[in-house]
Write an enzyme that holds these catalytic residues in place. Sequence first.
Site, mmCIF file in Angstrom:
data_model
loop_
_atom_site.group_PDB
_atom_site.id
_atom_site.type_symbol
_atom_site.label_atom_id
_atom_site.label_comp_id
_atom_site.label_asym_id
_atom_site.label_seq_id
_atom_site.Cartn_x
_atom_site.Cartn_y
_atom_site.Cartn_z
ATOM 1 N N CYS A 43 0.119 15.846 30.357
ATOM 2 C CA CYS A 43 1.473 15.862 30.926
ATOM 3 C C CYS A 43 2.475 15.574 29.817
ATOM 4 O O CYS A 43 2.312 14.628 29.054
ATOM 5 C CB CYS A 43 1.572 14.797 32.018
ATOM 6 S SG CYS A 43 3.248 14.558 32.649
ATOM 7 N N CYS A 46 4.139 11.898 30.656
ATOM 8 C CA CYS A 46 3.410 10.617 30.661
ATOM 9 C C CYS A 46 2.093 10.651 29.898
ATOM 10 O O CYS A 46 1.388 9.645 29.857
ATOM 11 C CB CYS A 46 3.175 10.161 32.090
ATOM 12 S SG CYS A 46 1.839 11.057 32.917
ATOM 13 N N CYS A 89 2.113 16.167 38.394
ATOM 14 C CA CYS A 89 1.278 15.165 37.741
ATOM 15 C C CYS A 89 1.073 14.009 38.717
ATOM 16 O O CYS A 89 2.032 13.471 39.269
ATOM 17 C CB CYS A 89 1.988 14.682 36.485
ATOM 18 S SG CYS A 89 1.216 13.245 35.734
ATOM 19 N N CYS A 92 2.828 10.576 37.108
ATOM 20 C CA CYS A 92 4.288 10.356 36.961
ATOM 21 C C CYS A 92 5.116 11.286 37.830
ATOM 22 O O CYS A 92 6.330 11.227 37.800
ATOM 23 C CB CYS A 92 4.699 10.471 35.502
ATOM 24 S SG CYS A 92 4.865 12.174 34.929
ATOM 25 N N CYS A 113 -0.595 27.817 38.069
ATOM 26 C CA CYS A 113 0.419 28.533 37.303
ATOM 27 C C CYS A 113 1.390 27.462 36.791
ATOM 28 O O CYS A 113 2.163 26.899 37.562
ATOM 29 C CB CYS A 113 1.106 29.527 38.237
ATOM 30 S SG CYS A 113 2.334 30.528 37.431
HETATM 31 ZN ZN ZN Z 1 2.794 12.840 34.071
#
Ligand code: ZN
Length: 134
Positions: A43, A46, A89, A92, A113
Amino acid sequence: MIEKISQMNKLTAEESKVIESGGTERPFSGEYEDFYVPGTFICRRCNSPLYSSKAKFDAGCGWPAFDDEFPNSIKWLADSDGSRTEIRCANCDAHLGHVFEGEKMTEKNTRHCVNSLSIKFVAEGDELPEVFKQ
Ligand SMILES: [Zn+2]
Protein backbone atom coordinates in the site's frame (compact mmCIF):
# COMPACT_ATOMS: atom_id res chain seq x y z
CA MET A 1 -5.29 11.88 16.26
CA ILE A 2 -2.83 14.23 14.54
CA GLU A 3 -0.10 11.70 15.38
CA LYS A 4 -1.98 9.05 13.46
CA ILE A 5 -1.90 11.02 10.21
CA SER A 6 1.79 11.83 10.49
CA GLN A 7 2.53 8.12 10.81
CA MET A 8 1.65 7.37 7.22
CA ASN A 9 3.51 7.99 4.00
CA LYS A 10 3.05 11.49 2.62
CA LEU A 11 0.98 11.52 -0.55
CA THR A 12 1.25 13.77 -3.57
CA ALA A 13 -1.93 15.55 -4.70
CA GLU A 14 -2.29 13.00 -7.50
CA GLU A 15 -1.94 10.05 -5.12
CA SER A 16 -4.34 11.60 -2.63
CA LYS A 17 -6.99 12.03 -5.32
CA VAL A 18 -6.95 8.28 -5.93
CA ILE A 19 -6.19 6.94 -2.45
CA GLU A 20 -8.23 9.32 -0.32
CA SER A 21 -10.95 10.45 -2.71
CA GLY A 22 -11.51 7.20 -4.60
CA GLY A 23 -10.35 8.54 -7.96
CA THR A 24 -9.08 6.55 -10.92
CA GLU A 25 -5.87 7.18 -12.84
CA ARG A 26 -6.03 7.30 -16.63
CA PRO A 27 -5.79 3.83 -18.25
CA PHE A 28 -2.35 2.83 -19.55
CA SER A 29 -0.81 5.72 -17.61
CA GLY A 30 0.35 4.01 -14.41
CA GLU A 31 3.92 2.98 -13.71
CA TYR A 32 2.95 -0.63 -12.95
CA GLU A 33 0.50 -1.18 -15.79
CA ASP A 34 3.05 -3.02 -17.94
CA PHE A 35 5.50 -4.12 -15.26
CA TYR A 36 6.51 -7.70 -14.48
CA VAL A 37 9.33 -7.97 -11.97
CA PRO A 38 9.44 -10.42 -9.02
CA GLY A 39 8.54 -8.77 -5.75
CA THR A 40 5.74 -7.45 -3.60
CA PHE A 41 3.25 -4.64 -4.06
CA ILE A 42 2.50 -2.71 -0.89
CA CYS A 43 0.00 0.00 0.00
CA ARG A 44 1.44 3.38 -0.97
CA ARG A 45 0.01 5.02 2.13
CA CYS A 46 0.72 2.51 4.95
CA ASN A 47 3.19 -0.03 3.43
CA SER A 48 0.93 -3.01 4.11
CA PRO A 49 1.78 -5.88 1.68
CA LEU A 50 -1.18 -6.39 -0.70
CA TYR A 51 -0.14 -8.45 -3.71
CA SER A 52 2.67 -10.74 -4.83
CA SER A 53 4.05 -10.16 -8.31
CA LYS A 54 3.11 -13.83 -8.88
CA ALA A 55 -0.55 -12.82 -8.86
CA LYS A 56 -0.05 -10.11 -11.49
CA PHE A 57 -1.26 -10.75 -15.00
CA ASP A 58 -1.85 -8.85 -18.20
CA ALA A 59 -5.56 -8.14 -18.39
CA GLY A 60 -5.13 -5.60 -21.17
CA CYS A 61 -7.45 -3.23 -19.33
CA GLY A 62 -4.99 -0.39 -18.77
CA TRP A 63 -4.40 -0.88 -15.06
CA PRO A 64 -2.35 -3.35 -13.04
CA ALA A 65 -4.32 -6.59 -12.60
CA PHE A 66 -3.95 -9.25 -9.93
CA ASP A 67 -5.89 -12.46 -9.42
CA ASP A 68 -5.01 -12.97 -5.76
CA GLU A 69 -4.34 -10.91 -2.64
CA PHE A 70 -2.41 -11.60 0.55
CA PRO A 71 -4.79 -13.02 3.21
CA ASN A 72 -6.76 -10.34 5.06
CA SER A 73 -4.90 -7.53 3.32
CA ILE A 74 -7.82 -6.10 1.39
CA LYS A 75 -11.39 -5.05 2.17
CA TRP A 76 -14.11 -5.73 -0.39
CA LEU A 77 -16.95 -3.18 -0.29
CA ALA A 78 -20.04 -2.53 -2.35
CA ASP A 79 -19.19 0.52 -4.46
CA SER A 80 -21.38 3.58 -4.21
CA ASP A 81 -22.13 3.14 -7.93
CA GLY A 82 -24.33 0.19 -6.95
CA SER A 83 -22.76 -2.41 -9.23
CA ARG A 84 -19.03 -2.71 -8.74
CA THR A 85 -17.02 -3.95 -5.77
CA GLU A 86 -14.52 -1.46 -4.42
CA ILE A 87 -11.27 -2.67 -2.89
CA ARG A 88 -9.44 -0.88 -0.10
CA CYS A 89 -6.37 -1.54 2.00
CA ALA A 90 -7.63 -3.41 5.08
CA ASN A 91 -5.13 -1.62 7.28
CA CYS A 92 -5.48 2.07 6.35
CA ASP A 93 -8.59 2.14 4.14
CA ALA A 94 -6.72 3.46 1.09
CA HIS A 95 -8.75 3.16 -2.11
CA LEU A 96 -7.07 0.67 -4.45
CA GLY A 97 -9.52 0.11 -7.28
CA HIS A 98 -12.20 -2.48 -8.02
CA VAL A 99 -12.43 -6.25 -8.10
CA PHE A 100 -14.27 -8.29 -10.72
CA GLU A 101 -15.16 -11.97 -10.56
CA GLY A 102 -16.31 -14.51 -13.11
CA GLU A 103 -14.45 -13.10 -16.12
CA LYS A 104 -12.47 -16.35 -16.57
CA MET A 105 -9.26 -14.44 -17.29
CA THR A 106 -7.21 -16.64 -14.97
CA GLU A 107 -7.74 -19.87 -13.06
CA LYS A 108 -8.69 -17.90 -9.95
CA ASN A 109 -11.36 -16.13 -11.95
CA THR A 110 -10.77 -12.86 -10.13
CA ARG A 111 -9.35 -9.56 -11.35
CA HIS A 112 -8.21 -6.88 -8.97
CA CYS A 113 -8.05 -3.75 -11.11
CA VAL A 114 -5.69 -1.52 -9.16
CA ASN A 115 -4.42 2.03 -9.60
CA SER A 116 -0.62 2.17 -9.84
CA LEU A 117 -0.85 5.27 -7.67
CA SER A 118 -2.32 3.22 -4.81
CA ILE A 119 0.53 0.73 -4.64
CA LYS A 120 4.30 0.67 -4.46
CA PHE A 121 6.65 -2.05 -5.64
CA VAL A 122 9.36 -3.65 -3.51
CA ALA A 123 11.71 -5.94 -5.46
CA GLU A 124 12.29 -9.51 -4.32
CA GLY A 125 15.17 -9.62 -1.86
CA ASP A 126 14.68 -6.01 -0.74
CA GLU A 127 13.44 -5.44 2.77
CA LEU A 128 9.79 -4.51 3.09
CA PRO A 129 9.29 -1.18 4.90
CA GLU A 130 7.60 -1.16 8.28
CA VAL A 131 3.81 -1.05 8.12
CA PHE A 132 2.08 1.96 9.70
CA LYS A 133 -0.42 0.02 11.78
CA GLN A 134 -3.85 1.57 12.10
ZN1 ZN B 1 -2.80 0.96 3.47
